[in-house]
Design a protein around this motif. Structure first.
Motif, mmCIF file in Angstrom:
data_model
loop_
_atom_site.group_PDB
_atom_site.id
_atom_site.type_symbol
_atom_site.label_atom_id
_atom_site.label_comp_id
_atom_site.label_asym_id
_atom_site.label_seq_id
_atom_site.Cartn_x
_atom_site.Cartn_y
_atom_site.Cartn_z
ATOM 1 N N PRO A 404 -19.548 16.993 -1.379
ATOM 2 C CA PRO A 404 -18.223 17.743 -1.383
ATOM 3 C C PRO A 404 -18.353 19.007 -0.480
ATOM 4 C CG PRO A 404 -19.210 18.278 -3.312
ATOM 5 C CD PRO A 404 -20.119 17.231 -2.831
ATOM 6 N N PHE A 405 -17.010 19.651 -0.253
ATOM 7 C CA PHE A 405 -17.007 20.789 0.742
ATOM 8 C C PHE A 405 -17.585 22.202 0.064
ATOM 9 C CE2 PHE A 405 -13.577 18.557 2.947
ATOM 10 C CZ PHE A 405 -13.676 19.341 4.117
ATOM 11 N N PRO A 406 -18.774 22.481 0.780
ATOM 12 C CA PRO A 406 -19.405 23.301 0.353
ATOM 13 C C PRO A 406 -18.637 24.933 0.216
ATOM 14 C CG PRO A 406 -19.965 23.126 2.601
ATOM 15 C CD PRO A 406 -19.075 22.118 2.069
ATOM 16 N N GLU A 407 -19.031 25.835 -0.686
ATOM 17 C CA GLU A 407 -18.647 27.059 -0.855
ATOM 18 C C GLU A 407 -18.458 27.723 0.529
ATOM 19 O OE1 GLU A 407 -16.492 30.129 -2.392
ATOM 20 O OE2 GLU A 407 -17.010 28.239 -3.220
ATOM 21 N N ALA A 408 -19.611 27.655 1.408
ATOM 22 C CA ALA A 408 -19.652 28.288 2.647
ATOM 23 C C ALA A 408 -18.339 28.169 3.415
ATOM 24 C CB ALA A 408 -20.929 27.933 3.304
ATOM 25 N N LEU A 409 -17.954 26.835 3.409
ATOM 26 C CA LEU A 409 -16.551 26.529 4.100
ATOM 27 C C LEU A 409 -15.515 26.959 3.480
ATOM 28 C CD1 LEU A 409 -17.270 22.977 5.570
ATOM 29 C CD2 LEU A 409 -16.568 24.975 6.812
ATOM 30 N N ILE A 410 -15.192 26.666 2.287
ATOM 31 C CA ILE A 410 -14.103 27.208 1.220
ATOM 32 C C ILE A 410 -14.049 28.801 1.318
ATOM 33 C CG2 ILE A 410 -13.159 27.302 -1.025
ATOM 34 C CD1 ILE A 410 -14.669 24.707 -1.584
ATOM 35 N N SER A 411 -15.040 29.294 1.445
ATOM 36 C CA SER A 411 -14.942 30.965 1.388
ATOM 37 C C SER A 411 -14.317 31.381 2.802
ATOM 38 C CB SER A 411 -16.318 31.448 1.046
ATOM 39 O OG SER A 411 -17.194 31.354 2.113
ATOM 40 N N THR A 412 -14.293 30.429 3.731
ATOM 41 C CA THR A 412 -13.531 31.168 5.098
ATOM 42 C C THR A 412 -12.172 30.939 4.985
ATOM 43 O OG1 THR A 412 -13.516 28.960 6.186
ATOM 44 C CG2 THR A 412 -15.497 30.158 6.400
ATOM 45 N N ILE A 413 -11.278 30.387 3.906
ATOM 46 C CA ILE A 413 -10.022 30.224 3.963
ATOM 47 C C ILE A 413 -9.631 31.830 3.732
ATOM 48 C CG2 ILE A 413 -8.027 29.616 2.077
ATOM 49 C CD1 ILE A 413 -9.695 27.409 1.286
ATOM 50 N N GLY A 414 -8.498 32.039 4.639
ATOM 51 C CA GLY A 414 -7.865 33.329 4.775
ATOM 52 C C GLY A 414 -8.382 34.239 6.000
ATOM 53 N N GLN A 415 -9.414 33.706 6.461
ATOM 54 C CA GLN A 415 -10.035 34.479 7.542
ATOM 55 C C GLN A 415 -9.446 34.095 8.703
ATOM 56 O OE1 GLN A 415 -14.508 33.661 7.710
ATOM 57 N NE2 GLN A 415 -14.732 34.378 5.649
ATOM 58 N N LYS A 416 -9.287 35.138 9.843
ATOM 59 C CA LYS A 416 -8.787 34.930 10.982
ATOM 60 C C LYS A 416 -9.871 34.891 12.017
ATOM 61 C CE LYS A 416 -4.837 36.932 12.277
ATOM 62 N NZ LYS A 416 -3.883 37.981 12.736
ATOM 63 N N HIS A 417 -9.778 33.897 12.960
ATOM 64 C CA HIS A 417 -11.000 33.912 13.876
ATOM 65 C C HIS A 417 -10.104 33.420 15.396
ATOM 66 C CE1 HIS A 417 -14.265 33.932 11.295
ATOM 67 N NE2 HIS A 417 -13.417 33.066 10.378
ATOM 68 N N ASN A 418 -10.929 33.780 16.511
ATOM 69 C CA ASN A 418 -10.505 33.410 17.819
ATOM 70 C C ASN A 418 -11.391 31.823 18.111
ATOM 71 O OD1 ASN A 418 -9.473 33.377 20.165
ATOM 72 N ND2 ASN A 418 -10.985 34.765 21.062
ATOM 73 N N PHE A 419 -10.790 30.836 18.195
ATOM 74 C CA PHE A 419 -11.178 29.385 18.208
ATOM 75 C C PHE A 419 -11.293 29.237 19.645
ATOM 76 C CE2 PHE A 419 -9.574 29.686 14.014
ATOM 77 C CZ PHE A 419 -10.536 29.259 13.277
ATOM 78 N N CYS A 420 -12.078 28.584 20.118
ATOM 79 C CA CYS A 420 -11.999 27.793 21.636
ATOM 80 C C CYS A 420 -11.498 26.306 21.126
ATOM 81 C CB CYS A 420 -13.443 27.877 22.171
ATOM 82 S SG CYS A 420 -13.576 29.411 23.039
ATOM 83 N N VAL A 421 -10.580 25.788 21.596
ATOM 84 C CA VAL A 421 -10.377 24.412 21.332
ATOM 85 C C VAL A 421 -10.009 23.542 22.578
ATOM 86 C CG1 VAL A 421 -9.303 25.023 19.156
ATOM 87 C CG2 VAL A 421 -7.683 24.697 21.334
ATOM 88 N N LYS A 422 -10.342 22.093 22.228
ATOM 89 C CA LYS A 422 -10.428 21.391 23.511
ATOM 90 C C LYS A 422 -9.097 20.157 23.176
ATOM 91 C CE LYS A 422 -13.160 17.740 26.080
ATOM 92 N NZ LYS A 422 -14.234 16.988 26.334
ATOM 93 N N VAL A 423 -8.476 20.036 24.151
ATOM 94 C CA VAL A 423 -7.418 19.275 24.066
ATOM 95 C C VAL A 423 -8.022 17.751 24.737
ATOM 96 C CG1 VAL A 423 -5.162 18.360 25.257
ATOM 97 C CG2 VAL A 423 -5.570 20.648 24.221
ATOM 98 N N THR A 424 -7.938 16.847 23.945
ATOM 99 C CA THR A 424 -8.887 15.428 24.435
ATOM 100 C C THR A 424 -8.044 14.558 24.806
ATOM 101 O OG1 THR A 424 -8.834 14.689 22.259
ATOM 102 C CG2 THR A 424 -10.626 16.049 22.659
ATOM 103 N N GLN A 425 -8.423 13.311 25.270
ATOM 104 C CA GLN A 425 -7.623 12.357 25.799
ATOM 105 C C GLN A 425 -6.871 11.682 24.676
ATOM 106 O OE1 GLN A 425 -7.339 11.833 29.224
ATOM 107 N NE2 GLN A 425 -5.355 10.576 28.392
#
Length: 504
Positions: A404-425
């Motif tokens: 299941p989703f680990p606490e390490a991921l769940i604990s990031t809810i509410g955090q603001k980040h600067n994401f680099c994203v890719k628009v794919t085909q």
């Protein structure tokens, strides 16, 4: 040399005509003659009212001084048929008006404006030589210092690294239909050993570039573009053409010939690339990214986006088992794991992130997919470590189950980040709205995405009555997404409800 009573019209003693040099031109009416070469002329438009302001010109006299000229709309028909770039002319009677303060194309403080009694005629058999052209070059540092100032428009000279994302090692192929639709060509150019800069060639400049590029038997490398505007795009300097811009390549003019010679003597410079400048991504809102996709672009692209994590996508798997060598998703064989890319059997499987998270900003919601290092950059833990910890804590009970989703991921809810994203085909084809995260950057400074007003542009429209040239937008997109848009308050309340329901 005698002077007319009004003090403005020098008279030569050995000519019947009263001739004035550009250095003597001042504001006010002049009943005298100018002699010059017409370097270039272009239409000047008011970008807000979409009305023609007049014809603007670049003129050079026998001393090599350059001045700007102007013809109002009511007088264009009278003079335009006589005008040919590169030809010599004499102009009797004109008005000296103050040069504009923004988007100037010459250093002179005065503009030569054609008046009601102006007479333009070809200068025949002139014994005096006139220079063909005059350029005003700026270095990267000078462009950077004047970025977004709306000041003088200077010229850029350098060698091309990429044309619409294509290297010059082969012969780039231009999709003329796509260029006509997009109305621009993007060139990465490097001046001597300086950083690589994005140069956007718009409309006529884009058409001139393609025509001139194709005219060369060998792929050209040197590029000179006149009167470019400077903009800060995603925190990085970008240059963009104006209606006054002209395009030159390898052997067209003396500066490009000299640069080609320098480049031939310094071949290592052609390989020097400031990768940070080349790969710097534009900063957009989520809504602008979706607008980029909906606008029908066929180009994959990378963008930066500042967003807040609202939730993890429950019911999805947050990791996959990969080949330890190439990280391709492993497949189950009869008795072991196999890699279709490596062609190996009995490989060692390693868990890798493929976590889906729900994010939002002030414009839109989206699902981001964290892959590989991006997951580690968010949580500080590798996927393999989290999977191993789960099995250690649950023993054999979880061997046949998905972790299941680990606490390490769940604990990031509410955090603001600067994401680099890719628009794919897949995004462009409409097969997926999920955006792939390739990297997470530190929040070093306040994001600029919310102030973009719904458009991502390498240029802005010129203000008021300046040069009047149309400055085209890099892409006309709407920040008001009609599909799935929510107010910030709705998103915040929804996020709170989800977290209360989960007890997080």
């Amino acid at each position: 040399m005698a002077i007319k009573p009004n003090g403005k019209s020098p008279v030569t003693s050995d000519h019947d005509d009263r001739i004035m040099l550009f250095r003597d031109v001042t504001t006010g009416p002049h009943e005298t003659q100018l002699r010059f070469r017409l370097i270039h002329f272009w239409e000047a438009w008011n970008p807000l009212k979409k009305t023609l302001i007049g014809i603007e010109m670049l003129l050079i006299d026998e001393e090599g001084s350059v001045i700007q000229g102007f013809i109002s709309p009511s007088r264009i028909e009278r003079h335009l048929s006589k005008m040919k770039p590169g030809s010599l002319y004499k102009l009797n009677n004109f008005y000296g008006s103050s040069n504009k303060t923004m988007y100037r194309v010459s250093d002179h403080a005065v503009t030569v404006s054609f008046s009601w009694n102006s007479e333009l005629s070809v200068l025949e058999d002139s014994p005096t030589p006139f220079d063909e052209d005059r350029f005003r070059f700026h270095s990267f540092e000078e462009f950077q210092a004047g970025c977004d100032s709306k000041g003088d428009l200077y010229d850029v000279l350098g060698h091309m690294k990429l044309v619409n994302g294509q290297c010059l090692t082969g012969t780039p192929v231009f999709d003329e239909v796509e260029i006509a639709r997009a109305r621009h060509v993007l060139v990465h150019v490097q001046s001597y050993d300086g950083p690589v800069v994005k140069l956007y060639l718009w409309d006529q400049a884009a058409r001139d570039f393609c025509k001139k590029f194709k005219s060369y038997e060998r792929t050209p490398t040197v590029l000179l573009v006149t009167t470019v505007n400077t903009k800060s795009l995603g925190g990085t300097l970008a240059l963009t053409t104006m209606s006054s811009s002209r395009v030159f390549m390898d052997c067209d003019v003396q500066p490009t010939v000299d640069y080609s010679s320098w480049l031939g003597s310094n071949p290592q410079s052609a390989e020097l690339v400031n990768a940070e400048v080349v790969t710097k991504r534009e900063t957009l809102t989520i809504g602008e990214i979706f607008s980029y996709i909906r606008d029908g672009s066929n180009k994959e692209a990378f963008f930066e986006c500042t967003a807040t994590i609202d939730d993890v996508v429950h019911g999805s798997t947050w990791y996959y088992i990969s080949c330890s060598g190439c990280h391709t998703k492993a497949t189950k064989g009869p008795t072991s794991l196999m890699c279709s890319k490596c062609g190996k059997v009995n490989i060692s499987g390693v868990p890798q992130y493929r976590a889906q998270i729900s994010v939002y900003d002030n414009s839109e919601q989206a699902v981001f997919v964290l892959l590989g290092d991006a997951g580690f950059e968010l949580t500080g833990k590798h996927a393999a470590e989290l999977v191993s910890s789960y099995f250690e804590a649950n023993g054999d009970q979880g061997v046949t189950q998905e972790v299941p989703f680990p606490e390490a991921l769940i604990s990031t809810i509410g955090q603001k980040h600067n994401f680099c994203v890719k628009v794919t085909q897949h995004n462009l084809d409409g097969k997926s709205r999920s955006l792939t995260v390739t990297k997470i950057l530190p929040m070093e400074s306040p994001p600029v995405t919310e102030a973009s007003g719904g458009n991502y542009n390498p240029t802005t429209l010129e203000d008021g009555f300046e040069t009047g040239t149309k400055v085209c937008e890099a892409s006309k997109v709407s920040g008001d997404s009609a599909e799935g848009s929510k107010s910030n308050g709705d998103i915040d309340e929804m996020g709170k409800a989800k977290r209360l329901k989960r007890g997080v």
